[in-house]
Write a protein that holds these residues in place. Structure first.
Motif, PDB file in Angstrom:
ATOM      1  N   TRP A 195      -9.587  10.628  37.886  1.00 14.36           N
ATOM      2  CA  TRP A 195     -10.057  11.016  39.225  1.00 14.36           C
ATOM      3  C   TRP A 195      -9.767   9.906  40.240  1.00 14.36           C
ATOM      4  O   TRP A 195      -9.311  10.169  41.361  1.00 14.36           O
ATOM      5  CB  TRP A 195     -11.553  11.317  39.184  1.00 14.36           C
ATOM      6  CG  TRP A 195     -12.066  11.938  40.452  1.00 14.36           C
ATOM      7  CD1 TRP A 195     -12.366  11.287  41.615  1.00 14.36           C
ATOM      8  CD2 TRP A 195     -12.306  13.331  40.697  1.00 14.36           C
ATOM      9  NE1 TRP A 195     -12.786  12.174  42.573  1.00 14.36           N
ATOM     10  CE2 TRP A 195     -12.764  13.437  42.039  1.00 14.36           C
ATOM     11  CE3 TRP A 195     -12.207  14.475  39.930  1.00 14.36           C
ATOM     12  CZ2 TRP A 195     -13.107  14.657  42.608  1.00 14.36           C
ATOM     13  CZ3 TRP A 195     -12.547  15.694  40.504  1.00 14.36           C
ATOM     14  CH2 TRP A 195     -12.988  15.768  41.823  1.00 14.36           C
TER      15      TRP A 195
ATOM     16  N   ILE B 184     -13.071   9.494  34.579  1.00 12.54           N
ATOM     17  CA  ILE B 184     -13.194   8.858  35.890  1.00 12.54           C
ATOM     18  C   ILE B 184     -11.905   8.151  36.290  1.00 12.54           C
ATOM     19  O   ILE B 184     -11.522   8.170  37.467  1.00 12.54           O
ATOM     20  CB  ILE B 184     -14.381   7.869  35.889  1.00 12.54           C
ATOM     21  CG1 ILE B 184     -15.701   8.640  35.938  1.00 12.54           C
ATOM     22  CG2 ILE B 184     -14.297   6.912  37.069  1.00 12.54           C
ATOM     23  CD1 ILE B 184     -16.927   7.759  36.015  1.00 12.54           C
TER      24      ILE B 184
ATOM     25  N   LYS C  92     -22.869   9.004  37.095  1.00 12.19           N
ATOM     26  CA  LYS C  92     -21.494   8.820  36.622  1.00 12.19           C
ATOM     27  C   LYS C  92     -20.513   8.763  37.779  1.00 12.19           C
ATOM     28  O   LYS C  92     -19.525   8.013  37.733  1.00 12.19           O
ATOM     29  CB  LYS C  92     -21.112   9.960  35.676  1.00 12.19           C
ATOM     30  CG  LYS C  92     -19.643   9.911  35.251  1.00 12.19           C
ATOM     31  CD  LYS C  92     -19.276  11.006  34.271  1.00 12.19           C
ATOM     32  CE  LYS C  92     -17.777  10.939  33.933  1.00 12.19           C
ATOM     33  NZ  LYS C  92     -17.373  11.943  32.932  1.00 12.19           N
ATOM     34  N   TRP C  93     -20.783   9.527  38.849  1.00 12.38           N
ATOM     35  CA  TRP C  93     -19.821   9.676  39.938  1.00 12.38           C
ATOM     36  C   TRP C  93     -20.226   8.918  41.201  1.00 12.38           C
ATOM     37  O   TRP C  93     -19.715   9.183  42.289  1.00 12.38           O
ATOM     38  CB  TRP C  93     -19.642  11.160  40.245  1.00 12.38           C
ATOM     39  CG  TRP C  93     -19.031  11.888  39.085  1.00 12.38           C
ATOM     40  CD1 TRP C  93     -19.670  12.625  38.131  1.00 12.38           C
ATOM     41  CD2 TRP C  93     -17.661  11.893  38.726  1.00 12.38           C
ATOM     42  NE1 TRP C  93     -18.776  13.099  37.209  1.00 12.38           N
ATOM     43  CE2 TRP C  93     -17.529  12.676  37.544  1.00 12.38           C
ATOM     44  CE3 TRP C  93     -16.500  11.326  39.288  1.00 12.38           C
ATOM     45  CZ2 TRP C  93     -16.304  12.887  36.919  1.00 12.38           C
ATOM     46  CZ3 TRP C  93     -15.278  11.549  38.671  1.00 12.38           C
ATOM     47  CH2 TRP C  93     -15.192  12.314  37.493  1.00 12.38           C
TER      48      TRP C  93
ATOM     49  N   ASP D 280     -18.230  16.761  34.910  1.00 14.49           N
ATOM     50  CA  ASP D 280     -19.000  15.714  34.243  1.00 14.49           C
ATOM     51  C   ASP D 280     -18.225  15.120  33.071  1.00 14.49           C
ATOM     52  O   ASP D 280     -18.368  13.935  32.777  1.00 14.49           O
ATOM     53  CB  ASP D 280     -20.335  16.280  33.757  1.00 14.49           C
ATOM     54  CG  ASP D 280     -21.239  15.201  33.189  1.00 14.49           C
ATOM     55  OD1 ASP D 280     -21.577  14.257  33.937  1.00 14.49           O
ATOM     56  OD2 ASP D 280     -21.588  15.282  32.001  1.00 14.49           O
TER      57      ASP D 280
END
Length: 273
Positions: A163, A160, A191-192, A156
């Protein structure tokens, strides 16, 4: 967006005597791993071939192989785990599996090291395997020992933009995320959203120091203050997600009860998609 509903080999504990139970009407995908032996894997693939459904592999292929060791040793040295994943990715790419799912990031407990560095190093290696064998890698962040939320919390907090560089998709396990995030689960998921490819669907029943995965069902909407329908709504914001029923047979749910859960989830997908 075109979401799919699938079923996991966990629902039969990958028992060869029950392989046919996975090929249900209206099921569009099977995710399976931890076969008892190589013969069981071959027998399953023989049943699977020529079926008009997709296949995902949940590493490891064979039971009692490395399952949690890519970052740090739980049972096996990480290099052993990486070599195992390399071999299994090559094998599964050869049969056109849609993806291979790995438990990553997994931390036994909170770490004093540079967790972002450890995660990025893993992403780099996962990306190389993905490119080498042209099979998609899907990462499932997991609870650690004693329900430690460290790995899920580290994800979390992970940037990002880093990633994204490695082109790796994510699996959200609803049960693990409910335990780790509680009422903040929607925030963790949102978020993802651009990276979510697979969702593992199961409720959670606590038994002393352990917990059991039970089928999602409309009569059990409220878990730890979170509604399953709200979680599904958040997850449908992602593109082309595969929703995999991943309960285990411990509570001996009836086929009718499980099918009611399938129908309910499909109705929610139709509602929110």
């Amino acid at each position: 967006m075109s979401h799919k509903i699938g079923v996991s080999g966990s629902t039969i504990l990958s028992n060869p005597e029950h392989f046919l139970d996975l090929f249900l009407d209206d099921i569009e995908h099977i995710e399976i791993g931890e076969f008892p032996n190589d013969k069981a894997l071959i027998d399953f693939l023989e049943l699977y071939k020529n079926r008009k459904i997709s296949l995902g592999i949940h590493a490891p292929l064979i039971s009692r192989e490395s399952k949690y060791d890519l970052i740090e040793k739980l049972q096996y040295d990480p290099e052993f785990a990486w070599n195992q994943l390399e071999v299994q990715s090559r094998k599964m790419a050869a049969i056109d599996a849609k993806y291979i799912l790995v438990h990553f990031p997994y931390f036994k407990e909170a770490s004093s090291g540079d967790v972002n560095k450890l995660i990025e190093e893993g992403l780099y290696r996962l990306n190389k395997i993905q490119q080498r064998y042209s099979i998609e890698i899907v990462c499932e962040p997991k609870l650690g020992l004693n329900r430690s939320a460290a790995g899920i919390n580290y994800l979390d907090s992970f940037p990002i933009d880093i990633w994204k560089k490695y082109d790796i998709k994510l699996c959200i396990d609803i049960g693990d995320y409910i335990i780790a995030a509680g009422n903040n689960i929607i925030s963790y998921i949102s978020k993802w959203s651009d990276f979510i490819k697979v969702v593992h669907l199961h409720n959670v029943i606590y038994e002393e120091d352990s917990y059991i995965w039970t089928p999602v069902h409309p009569t059990q909407e409220h878990i730890e203050g979170c509604r399953i329908d709200e979680i599904i709504e958040a997850l449908t914001k992602s593109k082309d997600v595969i929703f995999v029923f991943e309960h285990t047979p411990d509570t001996n749910p009836s086929k009718e009860y499980v099918n009611e859960g399938y129908k309910w989830i499909r109705s929610l997908l139709n509602k929110y998609s």
